[in-house]
Design a protein around this motif. Structure first.
Motif, short mmCIF file in Angstrom:
data_model
loop_
_atom_site.label_atom_id
_atom_site.label_comp_id
_atom_site.label_asym_id
_atom_site.label_seq_id
_atom_site.Cartn_x
_atom_site.Cartn_y
_atom_site.Cartn_z
N GLU A 103 0.79 -1.16 0.20
CA GLU A 103 -0.05 0.11 -0.20
C GLU A 103 0.91 1.17 0.11
O GLU A 103 1.42 1.54 0.91
CB GLU A 103 -0.81 0.08 1.38
CG GLU A 103 -2.19 1.05 1.33
CD GLU A 103 -2.74 0.97 2.49
OE1 GLU A 103 -3.90 1.78 2.39
OE2 GLU A 103 -2.39 0.67 3.60
N ILE A 104 0.67 1.99 -1.09
CA ILE A 104 1.86 3.17 -1.37
C ILE A 104 0.91 4.31 -1.00
O ILE A 104 -0.12 4.72 -1.77
CB ILE A 104 2.15 3.00 -2.85
CG1 ILE A 104 2.98 1.99 -2.95
CG2 ILE A 104 3.30 4.36 -2.79
CD1 ILE A 104 3.60 1.47 -4.39
N HIS A 105 1.29 5.16 -0.07
CA HIS A 105 0.72 6.42 0.28
C HIS A 105 1.28 7.63 -0.64
O HIS A 105 0.58 8.80 -0.25
CB HIS A 105 1.19 6.73 1.85
CG HIS A 105 0.73 5.78 2.66
ND1 HIS A 105 -0.25 4.82 2.68
CD2 HIS A 105 1.73 4.85 3.51
CE1 HIS A 105 -0.25 3.73 3.55
NE2 HIS A 105 1.13 3.72 4.28
N ASP A 106 2.24 7.53 -1.25
CA ASP A 106 2.73 8.64 -2.05
C ASP A 106 2.36 8.57 -3.61
O ASP A 106 2.78 7.39 -4.21
CB ASP A 106 4.08 8.81 -1.93
CG ASP A 106 4.75 9.86 -2.86
OD1 ASP A 106 4.40 11.02 -2.81
OD2 ASP A 106 5.56 9.52 -3.77
N TYR A 107 1.52 9.43 -4.17
CA TYR A 107 1.37 9.38 -5.25
C TYR A 107 2.29 8.99 -6.42
O TYR A 107 2.30 8.09 -7.29
CB TYR A 107 0.23 10.53 -5.89
CG TYR A 107 -0.11 10.32 -7.26
CD1 TYR A 107 -1.46 9.84 -7.72
CD2 TYR A 107 0.67 11.15 -8.40
CE1 TYR A 107 -1.64 9.84 -9.02
CE2 TYR A 107 0.39 10.94 -9.59
CZ TYR A 107 -0.76 10.31 -10.07
OH TYR A 107 -1.12 10.14 -11.39
N GLN A 108 3.30 9.80 -6.42
CA GLN A 108 4.42 9.70 -7.21
C GLN A 108 5.00 8.38 -7.21
O GLN A 108 5.19 7.83 -8.42
CB GLN A 108 5.32 10.93 -7.06
CG GLN A 108 6.16 11.35 -8.53
CD GLN A 108 7.07 12.66 -7.96
OE1 GLN A 108 7.51 12.86 -7.19
NE2 GLN A 108 6.71 13.44 -8.89
N LYS A 146 -1.91 14.11 -10.22
CA LYS A 146 -1.13 14.31 -9.21
C LYS A 146 -1.83 15.61 -8.13
O LYS A 146 -1.83 15.30 -7.20
CB LYS A 146 0.06 14.80 -9.62
CG LYS A 146 1.06 15.21 -8.21
CD LYS A 146 2.40 15.68 -8.83
CE LYS A 146 3.16 16.00 -7.95
NZ LYS A 146 4.79 16.63 -8.49
N ALA A 147 -2.51 16.56 -8.81
CA ALA A 147 -3.06 17.50 -8.06
C ALA A 147 -4.15 16.95 -7.24
O ALA A 147 -4.73 17.88 -6.42
CB ALA A 147 -3.73 18.75 -9.07
N LYS A 148 -4.76 15.94 -7.32
CA LYS A 148 -5.77 15.43 -6.81
C LYS A 148 -5.18 14.52 -5.27
O LYS A 148 -6.27 14.22 -4.58
CB LYS A 148 -6.64 14.40 -7.62
CG LYS A 148 -7.63 15.24 -8.76
CD LYS A 148 -8.18 13.98 -9.53
CE LYS A 148 -9.25 14.96 -10.49
NZ LYS A 148 -10.20 15.52 -10.13
N ASP A 149 -3.95 14.36 -5.31
CA ASP A 149 -3.36 13.64 -4.41
C ASP A 149 -3.64 14.61 -2.98
O ASP A 149 -3.29 15.54 -3.20
CB ASP A 149 -2.07 13.47 -4.70
CG ASP A 149 -1.42 12.50 -3.56
OD1 ASP A 149 -0.22 12.42 -3.34
OD2 ASP A 149 -1.98 11.88 -2.92
N SER A 150 -3.91 13.74 -1.97
CA SER A 150 -4.07 14.55 -0.79
C SER A 150 -2.96 14.79 -0.11
O SER A 150 -2.87 15.63 0.98
CB SER A 150 -5.19 13.71 0.17
OG SER A 150 -4.34 12.57 0.46
N GLU A 199 -8.56 9.30 -4.63
CA GLU A 199 -8.62 9.72 -3.10
C GLU A 199 -8.24 8.25 -2.15
O GLU A 199 -8.78 8.30 -1.05
CB GLU A 199 -9.80 10.36 -2.70
CG GLU A 199 -10.04 11.43 -3.24
CD GLU A 199 -11.36 12.42 -2.81
OE1 GLU A 199 -12.14 11.81 -1.86
OE2 GLU A 199 -11.47 13.42 -3.07
N GLU A 200 -7.63 7.31 -2.90
CA GLU A 200 -7.16 6.11 -2.25
C GLU A 200 -6.01 5.70 -2.49
O GLU A 200 -5.22 6.05 -3.57
CB GLU A 200 -8.19 4.99 -2.91
CG GLU A 200 -9.53 4.72 -2.11
CD GLU A 200 -9.54 4.34 -0.62
OE1 GLU A 200 -8.83 4.33 -0.17
OE2 GLU A 200 -10.82 4.33 -0.28
N ASP A 201 -5.24 5.20 -1.77
CA ASP A 201 -3.74 4.69 -1.93
C ASP A 201 -3.71 3.70 -3.13
O ASP A 201 -4.65 2.66 -3.07
CB ASP A 201 -3.08 4.46 -0.74
CG ASP A 201 -2.85 5.48 0.33
OD1 ASP A 201 -2.92 6.47 -0.09
OD2 ASP A 201 -2.78 5.17 1.66
N ALA A 202 -2.59 3.47 -3.69
CA ALA A 202 -2.50 2.55 -4.72
C ALA A 202 -1.92 1.28 -3.80
O ALA A 202 -1.32 1.35 -2.77
CB ALA A 202 -1.53 2.71 -5.69
#
Length: 466
Positions: free
Chosen positions: A50-55, A224-228, A84-87
């Motif tokens: 579970e990755i919390h960072d979008y990039q 990326k702009a949607k990443d919280s 709005e969910e982690d990958a």
């Protein structure tokens, strides 16, 4: 099992829990958590990352999808991602890594790793790295802990969260066995991908998109702009490159492990989607000198330097350049290889930080031989082909596969003769040694952390006398 007291999103996502039984959390870091899980359809044990960072998530998925045909790259079974969910990546579960092999050899093997075993590991790494570079991917965090080992003793490159594709999507530098990558851009709805089972001609379960380089990067920036996650916070955090699919990493292991990656991605440094890079990548002990001097104009050559450090560690069972700070890292390299000059590396004076730090002239550098005692000239020559200042002079993975050292007796040992720990054996509290001495290796440090040195300030930085 009961989920942790903290509310972890993965336990609340029915699209995952309906397909997988989550057994335990086995790795944790600033930007990802890894769980051991069982696939309900066939009882296969897998790893859920579970990755919390979008990039990081985007880069790891993108790289793994390109590289799935390589046997020396970790298998990505599928992934889940929605707005709005982690990958969550579903990866093959691998119980150990090359770092564990080195630790076990140092502790318990009287004669270390045999030449035949070293050649086996070298060839496996080279095939995996060659697959990356043929597809214009630079890994940017090669180290023993990111080289995982399967139950059938195949070494696989993992942890691609810091990787970059150096050329535009759709363009691949490969041969007839390498298939061009067709970009799959994460959509804003839940996605399920199965790259190892979906036929190439069947795109019914995937959104296949053909776009220009500019459109591709615009799509990435829009998502990326949607990443919280607050981009300004990322610059002060650490990126955790060790939350792979290893079986025995616990939260405490992650905190004590000296190979935790040192930097997060910087929004400003890599915000230019036309290709700007950041020097703040990788793990200090394996970081190429161009990165240590602040270069943002580099290529796959940084992986080759890391590869040379790994090879040297297989030969000696200890890190080649275990720097305690970035300055100490540079000083160790210069003490071994000699002064960094235009003669040794044409163009080095143009590196961003070249003029900020100067070292006293090294009359008699130690040379790689001092760090590789009792090793053959062919072995030292192989390391020297990679651990050299000029990036253009470093041998490619394919060139090294043809190096005479790997193709003469003793040849690589048969698989059944390889000695591999059954699991990742972690850090031994009773035997700290050098592994634990440098557990803070990835915290970028100020000059004061360098220790006692003969130094003087200059107009642009400072001078250090070794």
């Amino acid at each position: 099992m009961d989920p942790p007291t903290r509310s972890w999103s993965i336990y609340n996502r029915t699209e995952i829990t309906q397909r997988y039984e989550i057994l335990e959390r086995i790795g944790s870091g600033a930007y990802s958590d890894v769980y051991r899980a069982r696939r309900l359809s066939d009882d296969l044990i897998i790893a859920l990352k579970e990755i919390h960072d979008y990039q990081s998530a985007f880069r790891e998925i993108e790289a793994l999808e390109i590289l799935q045909k390589s046997p020396n790259i970790i298998v990505l079974h599928e992934y889940f991602w929605r707005e709005e969910e982690d990958a969550v990546l579903v990866l093959e579960f691998l119980k150990t890594d090359l770092a564990s092999v080195i630790r076990e050899a140092k502790r318990n093997w009287e004669n270390g790793i045999s030449v035949g075993e070293i050649k086996w590991w070298m060839i496996q790494i080279l095939h995996g790295l060659d697959a990356c570079h043929r597809n214009s991917i630079v890994h940017r965090d090669l180290k023993p802990a990111n080289l995982l080992i399967s139950s059938d003793v195949v070494l696989k490159l993992a942890d691609f969260g810091q990787s970059r594709i150096l050329l535009e999507p759709g363009f691949v530098t490969g041969d007839e066995h390498t298939h061009p990558h067709e970009q799959n851009t994460p959509s804003q709805t839940w996605m399920l991908q199965q790259p190892e089972t979906i036929p190439e001609s069947d795109n019914s379960n995937q959104e296949q998109i053909t776009m220009s380089k500019e459109e591709y990067f615009k799509e990435l920036d829009d998502l990326k702009a949607k990443d919280s996650v607050d981009e300004t916070d990322k610059e002060t955090n650490f990126n955790d490159g060790d939350t792979s699919c290893l079986a025995t990493y616990t939260t405490s292991d992650m905190e004590d492990n000296p190979f935790k990656s040192s930097y997060s991605y910087e929004a400003e440094s890599e915000g230019d989607r036309s290709g700007a890079l950041t020097s703040c990548v990788g793990t200090r002990w394996f970081r190429a000198p161009e990165l240590l001097y602040g270069s943002m104009d580099y290529g796959q050559d940084i992986d080759l330097w890391s590869l040379g450090c790994i090879f040297a560690e297989l030969l000696s069972l200890k890190p080649l350049f275990p720097g305690t700070s970035d300055i100490d890292q540079i000083s160790r390299i210069i003490s071994t290889l000699g002064n960094l000059t235009e003669e040794a590396w044409p163009g080095c004076s143009k590196l961003p930080d070249y003029g900020k730090i100067s070292f006293g002239k090294i009359e008699n550098p130690l040379g790689l031989e001092a760090y590789l005692p009792n090793r053959s000239s062919d072995e030292i020559h192989l390391v020297r082909r990679l651990v050299c200042y000029d990036p253009a002079s470093r041998a490619t993975a394919m060139e090294l596969l043809h190096d005479k050292y790997l193709n003469v007796n003793p040849l690589p040992v048969p698989v059944n003769e390889l000695r591999v720990p059954s699991t990742n054996n972690g850090q031994d509290e009773s035997s700290p040694g050098q592994w634990r001495d440098y557990k803070d290796m990835d915290s970028d440090s100020d000059f004061e952390e360098f220790g006692t040195v003969d130094a003087s300030t200059t107009g642009t930085g400072f001078s250090i006398h070794l």
